[in-house]
Design a protein around this motif. Structure first.
Motif: not given
Length: 519
Positions: A316-334
Motif C-alpha cells: 500500500a505504501r509503495h503504490f501510494a507513492s507513485l504518480s499516475e505516470e509512474e503507475l502506468e509506465d511500470t504497472y500497466g504491464g500487469i
C-alpha cells in the motif's frame, strides 16, 4: 521449507500431471500409514479474523486416495495467535495425535513455531498462523487430535478433535479443496511454500475458506479416480448454494477423461457481486454409474474484514507513492498476467482504484508477508525494466510500451530464458519455402528463446522489417499464437537452429522431404 520466490512459476498455464501420492509413506502399524510430511516454511500465511472474539483453533481434513487403499489426509490448522497473549517467548507448540477406534494413540508428533518479530505484532489482533500437516491411514475409523499452546504456558492453549473415516476402497472422487489460488508446479519444484501440494499443483488453502469481494476468485481442486485397467469419461460442474439450499451460481458441465490411475480436476469461479455471507460450493460428477456430489463451505467477506490491516502494508505504501505516470509506465504491464475479463476491468479503473487493485494483487502473492518487502513485486519491476531496455519498439515517433510487444510480454511473464540463440545477421542461404510478399534480400534477423528448466517452451522471434520490431512467429507454448505461415517468414538458418538446438523439425507441405533444404 522455503518457497521459491521467483515469480516465473506463478504464471504458468495449468497442466495435468496425474495424481501421484506425493508423500513418503512409513508403515508404523498394519492399519496405519504415518506419513507426517510437515509442510513448514519460514513465514506461514497470516490471516486476519473478521471476528477475533470468536476465533478459535480451526482445523480441516481433506482426503485423497492412493494405490494400496491408502487414504492420504491433508490437514490445515489455523492457530489463533491470541494464545500467546500471556507468553513471554512468542513461541507455541503444535501437537498432533492420531487415535484408532479403541482410543489408542497410533501416531504422535509435535513441533515448535517461533514467531517472527513482525508476526508477533499481530498477537492481540485476532490473527492466526496456518500449520499444514499430512499423514496416511489404511481403511478404518480414526480420531485426530490437535493442540496448540505457548511453550512457556501449556495451560493457555486450545485444542480440537475431529472424526475421520478413511476410504474403504478406491473412491470415484476425492474430497473437495477450496483455495485462494491453485497453480501448476514446475517439474521437480516440490511443494515448498504451498499449504497443500497434490497432483502436480500447489493449493493455497486454509482451514476455513474466506473470499474477499476485491479478489472474488474461488479456486477448487479434486481428484477423479479410475482403476488401472480402464478409464472413464466424467462430466463435472460446480454450483454455489446458500446454506438453506438455494442455488445462486451454476457453471456448465465439463467433460473430463479420467485416465487409469486418476487425474486432478481444477478450476476457478468468479464470485464478483456475491453478497457477504456463508455458502457451499458443490461439485457434481456424473459418470461411473451415477452422480456424486462433493461440497465444501466458504464465506464471502465484507471488504473491511480482511483488508483493514493492508492500508499500512508495504504494498500500500509503495503504490501510494507513485504518480499516475509512474503507475502506468511500470504497472500497466500487469495486463499480461491477467485473463481477458480481468484485464478489461483493471484498465477501466481510475488511478486510485488501480492502486488498491495492485496492492491486493501483489500483497496476495508476497512469498514472505513479514519480511518488510515483496520479492514478487521486485521481480516484476525488474522484468519490466528488462523488457523496456530489450524489447521496446518504435512505431513512427511514438514509443510502444514493452508489454505491447511480443518479446516484452514473454519477458514479463516468464523472465529471462535459460537458453537463447541470437542471429541478427544470418547468411543469405534461402528458405525451403517462398516467403512471397514478405521476402527481401537475405534472411531476417531472429532470436530463439528456450525455457527448458521450467515449462520447456520455445519461442522464435523474427525482425521482418529489419527495424527491430520483433514478432513472435512460432512457439511450442499452446497459449501462444503461432503464425500458420511461420515457416515462410524465416530463413534456413533459423530452421536449422530450431532442429539442431531444440529438436524441432517443421513439417513442410510442399511434397519435399523435411531435410531436403536444411543440409
Amino acid at each position: 521449507m522455503k518457497r521459491n520466490t521467483g515469480i516465473g512459476s506463478l504464471w504458468r498455464p495449468s497442466r495435468s500431471e496425474g495424481c501421484p501420492t506425493g508423500s513418503r509413506v512409513v508403515r508404523s502399524a498394519p492399519w496405519l500409514v504415518a506419513a507426517l510430511t510437515m509442510t513448514l516454511w519460514a513465514a506461514p500465511a497470516l490471516a486476519q479474523s473478521e471476528d477475533a472474539a470468536s476465533e478459535g483453533l480451526e482445523v480441516s481434513l481433506h482426503k485423497t486416495w492412493s494405490p494400496g487403499d491408502v487414504t492420504m489426509v491433508d490437514g490445515l490448522a489455523n492457530v489463533p495467535l491470541v494464545i500467546l497473549s500471556a507468553s513471554t517467548t512468542a513461541t507455541y507448540r503444535f501437537d498432533l495425535t492420531i487415535l484408532d477406534e479403541s482410543g489408542s494413540a497410533l501416531y504422535e508428533d509435535s513441533w515448535d513455531r517461533e514467531l517472527s518479530e513482525r508476526a508477533a505484532l499481530y498477537v492481540q489482533e485476532g490473527s492466526s498462523l496456518l500449520e499444514p500437516f499430512q499423514f496416511g491411514v489404511m481403511p478404518g475409523s480414526y480420531e485426530v487430535q490437535v493442540r496448540a499452546y505457548p511453550t512457556d504456558a501449556p495451560d493457555m492453549g486450545q485444542s480440537t478433535r475431529l472424526s475421520l473415516e478413511a476410504f474403504s476402497e478406491r473412491p470415484v472422487v476425492s474430497d473437495l479443496f477450496l483455495a485462494s489460488r491453485v497453480e501448476a508446479l514446475e517439474e521437480g519444484a516440490g511443494g515448498g511454500g504451498w499449504s497443500v501440494a497434490r497432483g502436480g499443483f500447489g493449493i493455497a488453502a486454509s482451514a476455513t475458506t474466506r473470499v474477499l469481494p476485491e479478489q472474488p476468485q474461488l479456486f477448487y481442486y479434486l481428484e477423479l479416480y479410475a482403476d488401472q485397467a480402464e478409464g472413464w469419461t466424467a462430466s463435472a460442474g460446480a454450483g454455489v448454494t446458500t446454506l438453506d439450499g438455494r442455488t445462486v451460481y451454476q457453471t456448465p458441465a465439463t467433460e473430463v477423461e479420467v485416465l487409469p490411475g486418476g487425474v486432478p480436476f481444477t478450476g476457478k469461479l468468479s464470485l464478483a457481486g456475491l453478497p457477504a455471507g456463508d455458502y457451499m460450493l458443490s461439485m457434481s460428477v456424473d459418470g461411473a454409474g451415477g452422480t456424486i456430489q462433493q461440497t465444501a463451505p466458504f464465506r464471502m467477506l465484507e471488504r473491511s474484514a480482511l483488508l483493514a490491516t493492508r492500508d499500512d502494508s508495504y504494498e500500500a505504501r509503495h503504490f501510494a507513492s507513485l504518480s499516475e505516470e509512474e503507475l502506468e509506465d511500470t504497472y500497466g504491464g500487469i495486463v499480461v498476467l491477467l485473463e481477458e475479463h480481468e484485464r478489461q476491468a483493471f484498465e477501466s479503473l481510475p488511478p486510485d482504484a488501480q492502486r488498491r487493485y495492485l496492492t491486493d494483487f501483489f500483497g496476495a502473492r508476497n512469498p514472505d508477508p513479514f519480511a518488510g518487502a515483496n520479492t514478487f513485486l521486485d521481480e516484476y519491476v525488474r522484468r519490466v525494466l528488462t523488457a523496456r531496455s530489450r524489447a521496446g519498439a518504435s512505431v513512427g515517433i511514438a514509443k510502444r510500451q514493452p508489454w505491447r510487444t511480443d518479446m516484452g510480454r514473454i519477458l514479463i511473464r516468464a523472465g529471462e530464458p535459460e537458453d537463447r540463440v541470437i542471429n541478427h545477421f544470418p547468411a543469405d542461404e534461402g528458405n525451403p519455402l517462398n516467403r512471397g510478399a514478405n521476402s527481401f534480400a537475405g534472411e531476417p534477423p531472429y532470436e530463439i528463446w528456450s525455457y527448458r528448466k521450467s515449462d520447456g517452451y520455445v519461442y522464435l522471434f523474427v525482425a521482418e522489417d529489419r527495424f527491430e520490431t520483433w514478432r513472435m512467429v512460432y512457439s511450442t507454448d499452446p497459449n501462444a499464437n503461432t503464425m500458420p505461415d511461420w515457416t515462410e517468414r524465416v530463413g534456413g538458418s533459423a530452421l536449422r537452429d530450431l532442429r539442431d538446438n531444440f529438436g524441432i523439425q517443421p513439417r513442410f507441405r510442399t511434397g519435399l522431404d523435411d531435410n531436403t533444404n536444411l543440409q
